[in-house]
Design a protein around this motif. Structure first.
Motif, PDB file in Angstrom:
ATOM      1  N   HIS A  94       0.820  -1.218   0.000  1.00  9.13           N
ATOM      2  CA  HIS A  94       0.000   0.000   0.000  1.00  9.13           C
ATOM      3  C   HIS A  94       0.856   1.271   0.000  1.00  9.13           C
ATOM      4  CE1 HIS A  94      -3.118  -2.867   0.823  1.00  9.13           C
ATOM      5  NE2 HIS A  94      -2.584  -3.183   1.999  1.00  9.13           N
ATOM      6  N   GLN A  95       1.863   1.268  -0.873  1.00  8.82           N
ATOM      7  CA  GLN A  95       2.767   2.405  -0.967  1.00  8.82           C
ATOM      8  C   GLN A  95       2.815   2.933  -2.393  1.00  8.82           C
ATOM      9  OE1 GLN A  95       6.592   1.287   0.552  1.00  8.82           O
ATOM     10  NE2 GLN A  95       5.839   0.835   2.617  1.00  8.82           N
ATOM     11  N   ASN A  96       3.287   4.170  -2.513  1.00  7.08           N
ATOM     12  CA  ASN A  96       3.477   4.784  -3.821  1.00  7.08           C
ATOM     13  C   ASN A  96       4.852   4.382  -4.357  1.00  7.08           C
ATOM     14  OD1 ASN A  96       3.717   6.377  -6.060  1.00  7.08           O
ATOM     15  ND2 ASN A  96       3.339   8.311  -5.034  1.00  7.08           N
ATOM     16  N   PRO A  97       4.916   3.650  -5.460  1.00 11.02           N
ATOM     17  CA  PRO A  97       6.202   3.133  -5.956  1.00 11.02           C
ATOM     18  C   PRO A  97       6.960   4.092  -6.868  1.00 11.02           C
ATOM     19  CG  PRO A  97       4.448   2.257  -7.285  1.00 11.02           C
ATOM     20  CD  PRO A  97       3.785   3.151  -6.266  1.00 11.02           C
ATOM     21  N   ASP A  98       6.503   5.322  -7.008  1.00 11.33           N
ATOM     22  CA  ASP A  98       7.019   6.214  -8.049  1.00 11.33           C
ATOM     23  C   ASP A  98       8.540   6.342  -8.056  1.00 11.33           C
ATOM     24  OD1 ASP A  98       4.434   6.555  -8.673  1.00 11.33           O
ATOM     25  OD2 ASP A  98       4.276   8.652  -8.080  1.00 11.33           O
ATOM     26  N   ILE A  99       9.135   6.700  -6.917  1.00 11.79           N
ATOM     27  CA  ILE A  99      10.569   7.011  -6.887  1.00 11.79           C
ATOM     28  C   ILE A  99      11.402   5.772  -7.216  1.00 11.79           C
ATOM     29  CG2 ILE A  99      12.483   7.747  -5.434  1.00 11.79           C
ATOM     30  CD1 ILE A  99      10.536   9.526  -3.919  1.00 11.79           C
ATOM     31  N   HIS A 100      11.129   4.662  -6.529  1.00 12.49           N
ATOM     32  CA  HIS A 100      11.912   3.446  -6.772  1.00 12.49           C
ATOM     33  C   HIS A 100      11.697   2.923  -8.185  1.00 12.49           C
ATOM     34  CE1 HIS A 100      11.550   3.255  -2.227  1.00 12.49           C
ATOM     35  NE2 HIS A 100      12.844   3.314  -2.443  1.00 12.49           N
ATOM     36  N   LEU A 101      10.495   3.068  -8.690  1.00 11.66           N
ATOM     37  CA  LEU A 101      10.197   2.609 -10.036  1.00 11.66           C
ATOM     38  C   LEU A 101      10.973   3.417 -11.071  1.00 11.66           C
ATOM     39  CD1 LEU A 101       6.908   1.260 -11.292  1.00 11.66           C
ATOM     40  CD2 LEU A 101       7.878   3.118 -12.618  1.00 11.66           C
ATOM     41  N   GLU A 102      11.068   4.707 -10.864  1.00  8.35           N
ATOM     42  CA  GLU A 102      11.827   5.562 -11.785  1.00  8.35           C
ATOM     43  C   GLU A 102      13.319   5.223 -11.752  1.00  8.35           C
ATOM     44  OE1 GLU A 102      10.848   9.555 -10.808  1.00  8.35           O
ATOM     45  OE2 GLU A 102       8.776   9.400 -11.523  1.00  8.35           O
ATOM     46  N   ILE A 103      13.811   4.864 -10.571  1.00  9.13           N
ATOM     47  CA  ILE A 103      15.211   4.447 -10.463  1.00  9.13           C
ATOM     48  C   ILE A 103      15.442   3.159 -11.260  1.00  9.13           C
ATOM     49  CG2 ILE A 103      16.968   3.549  -8.876  1.00  9.13           C
ATOM     50  CD1 ILE A 103      15.849   5.472  -6.763  1.00  9.13           C
ATOM     51  N   TRP A 104      14.480   2.228 -11.180  1.00  9.16           N
ATOM     52  CA  TRP A 104      14.596   0.972 -11.914  1.00  9.16           C
ATOM     53  C   TRP A 104      14.529   1.218 -13.421  1.00  9.16           C
ATOM     54  CZ3 TRP A 104      17.022  -3.099 -11.496  1.00  9.16           C
ATOM     55  CH2 TRP A 104      16.674  -4.303 -12.114  1.00  9.16           C
ATOM     56  N   ILE A 105      13.724   2.183 -13.835  1.00  5.33           N
ATOM     57  CA  ILE A 105      13.655   2.547 -15.250  1.00  5.33           C
ATOM     58  C   ILE A 105      15.000   3.098 -15.718  1.00  5.33           C
ATOM     59  CG2 ILE A 105      12.690   4.277 -16.840  1.00  5.33           C
ATOM     60  CD1 ILE A 105       9.974   3.774 -15.531  1.00  5.33           C
ATOM     61  N   MET A 106      15.612   3.918 -14.870  1.00  9.56           N
ATOM     62  CA  MET A 106      16.924   4.471 -15.213  1.00  9.56           C
ATOM     63  C   MET A 106      17.963   3.357 -15.332  1.00  9.56           C
ATOM     64  SD  MET A 106      19.222   7.246 -13.083  1.00  9.56           S
ATOM     65  CE  MET A 106      19.540   6.078 -11.749  1.00  9.56           C
ATOM     66  N   LEU A 107      17.979   2.449 -14.362  1.00  9.09           N
ATOM     67  CA  LEU A 107      18.916   1.331 -14.411  1.00  9.09           C
ATOM     68  C   LEU A 107      18.616   0.421 -15.605  1.00  9.09           C
ATOM     69  CD1 LEU A 107      19.067   0.391 -10.610  1.00  9.09           C
ATOM     70  CD2 LEU A 107      20.809   1.584 -11.956  1.00  9.09           C
ATOM     71  N   GLY A 108      17.331   0.265 -15.899  1.00 12.70           N
ATOM     72  CA  GLY A 108      16.934  -0.534 -17.050  1.00 12.70           C
ATOM     73  C   GLY A 108      17.423   0.065 -18.352  1.00 12.70           C
ATOM     74  N   SER A 109      17.362   1.382 -18.464  1.00 10.74           N
ATOM     75  CA  SER A 109      17.842   2.059 -19.669  1.00 10.74           C
ATOM     76  C   SER A 109      19.343   1.836 -19.855  1.00 10.74           C
ATOM     77  CB  SER A 109      17.523   3.558 -19.590  1.00 10.74           C
ATOM     78  OG  SER A 109      16.126   3.788 -19.604  1.00 10.74           O
ATOM     79  N   PHE A 110      20.095   1.931 -18.753  1.00  6.67           N
ATOM     80  CA  PHE A 110      21.536   1.683 -18.847  1.00  6.67           C
ATOM     81  C   PHE A 110      21.823   0.227 -19.194  1.00  6.67           C
ATOM     82  CE2 PHE A 110      22.178   5.486 -15.933  1.00  6.67           C
ATOM     83  CZ  PHE A 110      22.657   6.281 -16.961  1.00  6.67           C
ATOM     84  N   SER A 111      21.030  -0.683 -18.647  1.00  5.16           N
ATOM     85  CA  SER A 111      21.202  -2.106 -18.964  1.00  5.16           C
ATOM     86  C   SER A 111      20.947  -2.361 -20.444  1.00  5.16           C
ATOM     87  CB  SER A 111      20.244  -2.951 -18.120  1.00  5.16           C
ATOM     88  OG  SER A 111      20.507  -2.792 -16.736  1.00  5.16           O
ATOM     89  N   LEU A 112      19.971  -1.655 -20.998  1.00  2.00           N
ATOM     90  CA  LEU A 112      19.665  -1.814 -22.420  1.00  2.00           C
ATOM     91  C   LEU A 112      20.789  -1.290 -23.303  1.00  2.00           C
ATOM     92  CD1 LEU A 112      15.852  -0.962 -22.656  1.00  2.00           C
ATOM     93  CD2 LEU A 112      16.950  -3.140 -23.203  1.00  2.00           C
ATOM     94  N   ILE A 113      21.467  -0.261 -22.859  1.00  2.33           N
ATOM     95  CA  ILE A 113      22.611   0.255 -23.618  1.00  2.33           C
ATOM     96  C   ILE A 113      23.700  -0.823 -23.699  1.00  2.33           C
ATOM     97  CG2 ILE A 113      24.496   1.935 -23.620  1.00  2.33           C
ATOM     98  CD1 ILE A 113      22.538   3.938 -22.366  1.00  2.33           C
ATOM     99  N   ILE A 114      23.931  -1.501 -22.565  1.00  2.00           N
ATOM    100  CA  ILE A 114      24.928  -2.588 -22.536  1.00  2.00           C
ATOM    101  C   ILE A 114      24.480  -3.734 -23.438  1.00  2.00           C
ATOM    102  CG2 ILE A 114      26.020  -4.318 -21.065  1.00  2.00           C
ATOM    103  CD1 ILE A 114      25.774  -2.281 -18.745  1.00  2.00           C
ATOM    104  N   ALA A 115      23.191  -4.097 -23.341  1.00  2.00           N
ATOM    105  CA  ALA A 115      22.659  -5.187 -24.168  1.00  2.00           C
ATOM    106  C   ALA A 115      22.725  -4.834 -25.643  1.00  2.00           C
ATOM    107  CB  ALA A 115      21.217  -5.487 -23.751  1.00  2.00           C
ATOM    108  N   TYR A 116      22.432  -3.581 -25.958  1.00  2.00           N
ATOM    109  CA  TYR A 116      22.476  -3.101 -27.354  1.00  2.00           C
ATOM    110  C   TYR A 116      23.865  -3.332 -27.944  1.00  2.00           C
ATOM    111  CZ  TYR A 116      22.300   0.319 -31.207  1.00  2.00           C
ATOM    112  OH  TYR A 116      22.345   0.934 -32.436  1.00  2.00           O
ATOM    113  N   ASN A 117      24.893  -3.019 -27.184  1.00  2.00           N
ATOM    114  CA  ASN A 117      26.263  -3.136 -27.675  1.00  2.00           C
ATOM    115  C   ASN A 117      26.788  -4.563 -27.641  1.00  2.00           C
ATOM    116  OD1 ASN A 117      27.327  -0.288 -28.259  1.00  2.00           O
ATOM    117  ND2 ASN A 117      26.392  -0.012 -26.258  1.00  2.00           N
ATOM    118  N   SER A 118      26.065  -5.466 -26.949  1.00  2.00           N
ATOM    119  CA  SER A 118      26.501  -6.869 -26.893  1.00  2.00           C
ATOM    120  C   SER A 118      25.898  -7.702 -28.019  1.00  2.00           C
ATOM    121  CB  SER A 118      26.129  -7.480 -25.540  1.00  2.00           C
ATOM    122  OG  SER A 118      24.715  -7.577 -25.395  1.00  2.00           O
ATOM    123  N   ASP A 119      24.843  -7.196 -28.656  1.00  2.00           N
ATOM    124  CA  ASP A 119      24.257  -7.890 -29.803  1.00  2.00           C
ATOM    125  C   ASP A 119      25.004  -7.502 -31.078  1.00  2.00           C
ATOM    126  OD1 ASP A 119      22.031  -9.533 -28.951  1.00  2.00           O
ATOM    127  OD2 ASP A 119      21.030  -7.696 -28.356  1.00  2.00           O
TER     128      ASP A 119
END
Length: 349
Positions: A94-119
């Protein structure tokens, strides 16, 4: 779209997964509203179209070995964990996930950059993800969108007799600093904007255009895109005037579908379209502090939007890119090896 044609099976899977997730999470959004914050639901929903594309292609044995699997699997993992985290935070803790979710989106974007360069570069390009493609023209169309966006706001301020409200933000050094940092900010959150555009522009637009023609294709895409926003319209954008919001959304999506469809056909760069989507979502908030939530629409405001989008974006339907059905049919023959009869009706469509 890339180097392959969309089969009916892939198209059905894409629509089923994209709208299936939207309906399920839309029900969850309704259960959460108004007791809990639903601000994170629209942000996660932006990923569903890309999930639809990637899942459909991964399930297609013909293309499975040719896909940029590192990028696809990373995107799927990030999105699935976002969905789970959102539901657990809201309905269990019963909490607002906004801040942690945005952090995960940021980390996800960086992870995708790594994945992009590994393909492999070939797989990345074949499935429409090449970043450095038609860069110069991409910059021109991004600037064109900004000009059109600001033109609409400027005309609105003139009609309201408040030209000073349009000019005032440009006097702020802080706002200029944020505007200049927008390309960098995009790198922190592109996963969401690519999520929509990889589904709508890269996958669905060519699929519809191959079946019903270039102009009709983008119009139908705009309708589908607009309807897909239904939960967001009802519980986030405008809970007090949901009908007005839905109609306004259809107007916006059809107009943008025409413009973005044109830009995508010109640049064949999905990152360009994602950047324009990012600018559209963020520019107004940076300059004028608007959040786009809990809006109250009137029929007058809906009509004004219809007028602006008709004048600014619909004329792009007259561009020659929307009259190239005959060339596209020839290319389709080359890709599939099938004999296709091109009729006069197909060329005019």
């Amino acid at each position: 779209m890339g180097k392959y044609n969309v089969s009916n099976r892939d198209l059905i899977l894409f629509l089923g997964i994209t709208f299936g997730l939207t309906v399920i999470m839309g029900i969850a959004m309704r259960l959460a509203y108004p007791t809990y914050s639903v601000d994170s639901f629209p942000l996660v929903q932006m990923n569903y179209p890309a999930i639809g594309v990637m899942a459909a292609l991964l399930l297609n044995k013909k293309w499975r070995n040719e896909l940029p699997k590192n990028f696809f699997k990373t995107y799927l993992f990030i999105t699935i964990t976002l969905i789970i985290y959102l539901l657990v935070e809201v309905f269990v803790f019963h909490q607002n996930p906004d801040i942690h979710l945005e952090i995960w989106i940021m980390l996800g974007s960086f992870s995708l950059i790594i994945a992009y360069n590994s393909d492999s570069k070939e797989k990345i390009e074949k499935f429409g993800l090449k970043f450095k493609k038609n860069v110069k023209s991409s910059i021109i169309y991004i600037l064109l969108f900004v000009a059109l966006y600001l033109t609409a706001i400027f005309i609105s301020s003139i009609l309201a007799g408040e030209v000073h409200s349009f000019i005032e933000p440009f006097k702020s050094l802080k706002k200029w600093s944020v505007l200049l940092l927008m390309p960098l900010l995009f790198a922190f959150s592109f996963i969401s904007f690519l999520g929509e555009e990889y589904g709508w522009r890269y996958f669905l637009q060519p699929a519809l255009q191959e079946r019903i023609g270039k102009r009709k294709g983008v119009i139908v895409l705009g309708l589908i895109w607009g309807i897909w926003h239904l939960p967001v319209n009802m519980f986030y954008y405008s809970p007090e005037t949901p009908l007005h919001s839905v109609i306004n959304q259809l107007i916006i999506c059809i107009g943008y579908s025409v413009f973005l469809g044109y830009v995508y056909m010109k640049t064949e760069n999905i990152w360009t379209i994602s950047m324009i989507h990012f600018i559209n979502n963020g520019l107004g908030g940076i300059l004028y502090g608007g959040t786009g939530t809990n809006l109250v629409f009137t029929w007058k405001s809906v009509f004004i939007n219809l007028l602006f989008f008709s004048i600014l974006y619909m004329p792009f339907l007259l561009a020659k890119e929307y009259r190239k059905s005959d060339i596209d049919m020839v290319e389709a023959v080359e890709y599939t090896g099938e004999e296709i009869e091109v009729t006069e009706k197909d060329i005019e469509r």
